[in-house]
Design an enzyme around this catalytic site. Sequence first.
Site, PDB file in Angstrom:
ATOM      1  N   ASN A 159       8.062  10.663  -5.741  1.00 43.87           N
ATOM      2  CA  ASN A 159       6.649  10.910  -5.993  1.00 43.87           C
ATOM      3  C   ASN A 159       5.882  11.864  -4.721  1.00 43.87           C
ATOM      4  OD1 ASN A 159       3.791  11.015  -6.469  1.00 43.87           O
ATOM      5  ND2 ASN A 159       3.771   9.232  -7.697  1.00 43.87           N
ATOM      6  N   GLY A 205      13.158   7.124   2.052  1.00 46.31           N
ATOM      7  CA  GLY A 205      12.289   6.318   2.459  1.00 46.31           C
ATOM      8  C   GLY A 205      11.197   7.008   3.248  1.00 46.31           C
ATOM      9  N   GLY A 232       0.790  -1.323   0.081  1.00 43.74           N
ATOM     10  CA  GLY A 232      -0.093   0.073   0.150  1.00 43.74           C
ATOM     11  C   GLY A 232       1.027   1.275   0.224  1.00 43.74           C
ATOM     12  N   ILE A 258      12.558  13.035  -3.184  1.00 40.41           N
ATOM     13  CA  ILE A 258      11.020  12.763  -3.146  1.00 40.41           C
ATOM     14  C   ILE A 258      10.867  12.010  -4.657  1.00 40.41           C
ATOM     15  CG2 ILE A 258       8.675  13.138  -2.756  1.00 40.41           C
ATOM     16  CD1 ILE A 258      10.327  13.135  -0.065  1.00 40.41           C
ATOM     17  N   GLU A 276       7.668   5.088   7.383  1.00 41.84           N
ATOM     18  CA  GLU A 276       7.621   4.918   8.814  1.00 41.84           C
ATOM     19  C   GLU A 276       7.830   6.279   9.478  1.00 41.84           C
ATOM     20  OE1 GLU A 276      10.409   1.325   8.338  1.00 41.84           O
ATOM     21  OE2 GLU A 276       9.029   0.563   9.786  1.00 41.84           O
TER      22      GLU A 276
HETATM   23 MO1  MOS Z   1       7.664  -2.273   8.695  1.00 35.53          MO
HETATM   24  S1  MOS Z   1       7.425  -2.510  10.876  1.00 35.53           S
HETATM   25  O1  MOS Z   1       9.311  -2.677   8.464  1.00 35.53           O
HETATM   26  O2  MOS Z   1       6.640  -3.475   7.822  1.00 35.53           O
END
Ligand code: MOS
Length: 754
Positions: free
Chosen positions: A647, A718, A479, A645, A721
């Site tokens: 996108n 990235g 996702g 970035i 998170e």
């Molecule tokens: Mo993430 S907690 O490495 O899916």
Amino acid sequence: MTTDSLLPNQTNKGHIGDPLSRVDGHVKVTGAARYAAEYTTPDLLYGWVVSSPIAKGRVTAIDDAAARAIPGVVDVITHENRPHLAWLDHSYADMVSVPGSPFRALYDDKIMFSAQPLALVVAESLEAARDAAALVRVDCEAEPHNTDLRVAMKDKFEPKKKRSTFEAPKSRGDALVAYEQAALKHRAEYHLGTHHHNPMEMHATTVFWHGDGKITVHDKTQGAQNVQGYLASVFGFSKKDVRVLNRYVGGAFGSGLRPQYQVFLATLAAKKLERSVRVVLTRQQMFSHVHRPEAVQTVALATDHDGRLQAIINDATTPTSRFEHYMEVVCNWGLMAYACDNASGEYTLAEVDTYTPGDMRAPGAATGMTLFEIAMDEMAFEAGLDPLEFRRLNYAEKNAMNDTPYTSKALREAYNRGSEAIGWKDRPLAPRATKEGHELVGWGMATGMWDALFMKTAATVTLLADGTLLVANAGADIGTGTYTVMTQVAAETLGVPVSKIQARLGDSELSAAPVEGGSWGAASTGAAVQLACESMAKQLLKAAAKIDGSVLHGAGFDDVEFRDGVIRLKADPSKQVSLTDALAATGKDRLEVEETAKPGPMDLISTMRKSRNTHSAVFAEVKVDEELGVVRITRVVCAVAAGRIINPKTARSQILGGVVMGIGMALHEETLTDHRFGRFMNHSFAEYHVPVNADIDSIEVIFVDEPDPEVTPLGVKGLGEIGIVGTAAAVANAIFHATGKRVRSLPVTIDKLL
Ligand code: MOS
């Protein structure tokens, strides 16, 4: 809005930096995308899990007569009648295992956690399986258990065997002495409740039994090849006979990093019965496996009279199961984030009788940085400083724990842009200073940090005669936008229009890729796709230059560019050869190139090592009903420094999702245990609360410029998170600023505020 404007991707080419709409968006919103439980075959069997009523003990007897009497029931599989299984722990290890003995369902009579699967009822219909499962009588002999972290902490210990991604906190100076001698101090204990991942899509597996020794497994997982290797070694298949597919994944947040027991049970049943089998966990059973561990963290901070940090002491304990030692980096963030000569941290585990906890979005940082940032707010208050000023005053240019420089750290700019966006300069210093009607208004902030990781990853690109470009590896898109990002990198590198690119993921037969996690997907798969495209570009140029009378004759790689489906001279763009003509010139009807991207040798030499991190500055505005204690989060600004970035649209979505999850962490999410039963009690969406649309008001996402050619080949850091880290602290700090009441235990529920 006209309907035309809803059509995807009409106006942009989808190059790096373009806000390309998700290339998988159409199949997802039209329902064409199929998930693990949606694959079917006429003779499919359905498994239903029977779960343990107790937290610890032994199964003494299983009476399945009534269950077997239900029409359509084919088998009741238990530890007593299961087929042969591997017996070495090693065989159950996976790419993201932790030290210990991985859980094996139906292995023996031992019960190690509440709701442990004890039997699988298999029937010709889901209804028969479910009905029969309720009739399986399991007699158990209970042994004393403990699920209370506070009790377990009496025997806390530092993890001896470490998982590969774990780094123990490193102390510097003498924090205890510095703390004692400092002018201003703050010390308190903080707590975060247990979280369950709760992705939309339940953990589910459909195993196709082909009868020729091969199986095809549609699994809800973050790593097809991880599950492939696991199933092969557990059940004694040859790897090439196990194909695992996860083309679409309905969220995971870490719950699908390790193979969960539904894939084990479905494969076990298929092997025993030599039939195709599907096992889907119920929402309640989703609370019977991996979860984010709760945490107890003690933070002591001290400053001089001006607010300069003199000491940081950051200790934390998280629970683990008795059979595996799950550990995460909780303490280090606080030690890394701020300049301070004296700092120490101690991370300990304590064993409880639950399933093994595991990684959940920003594991360790979401916990440890968030709780630390509440302590930072308290210290700023103690020192009479504005919380943002306090952080600027103690800004660390380097990673303060390891004394290593960062490849880049544009956190200062994130502080500037974020504070400007929320209007921080107008914030009164004192708490309880602003009231609107019956609501107290407050503003809080926090710093966030996460890793910028890059994993060895392969990718294959294939050019077809009609100009279609296939781009593939065995990674997953949970996702996060990986399909879209890999499409854009290919479009940019080879100059193929987005409409001609087909991205493929989620198939163990494709090029080697790690699990989709750690926010490394865009950087790693992106780098692999770029490398493969560059390699293909060189081959195509060579072929194009060799065509009789070619306008590209003698052109070097630096003399040309790949744009709009052609190779053309930079000096004279009218001189061009189409990619399809170049392909034809190779004499083949398709050209396939595979490359592997991996960290360079310099990155592995520890003395040369640099720290690679994303940073964020999170600001929150809350309004708290003075009498009722109801909190409304009216604004969140998340300013992120995360390199390049690819996108802005999918990037923003990742931060939005992280912030929403952070809001859940601040106000809603907690799995509560009844320690008498050793059981997670609120195992449903009626009682485990997550933010819904009505809880979300304005969220503003800002990406600051952070060019970083060093961190990864694409300069990408990235984003999956970082959005959750610190968000709950910004909210908790805003609640303090609004009400003058400090809550040190998340979530900040109404009862804690009243
Ligand atoms: Mo993430 S907690 O490495 O899916």
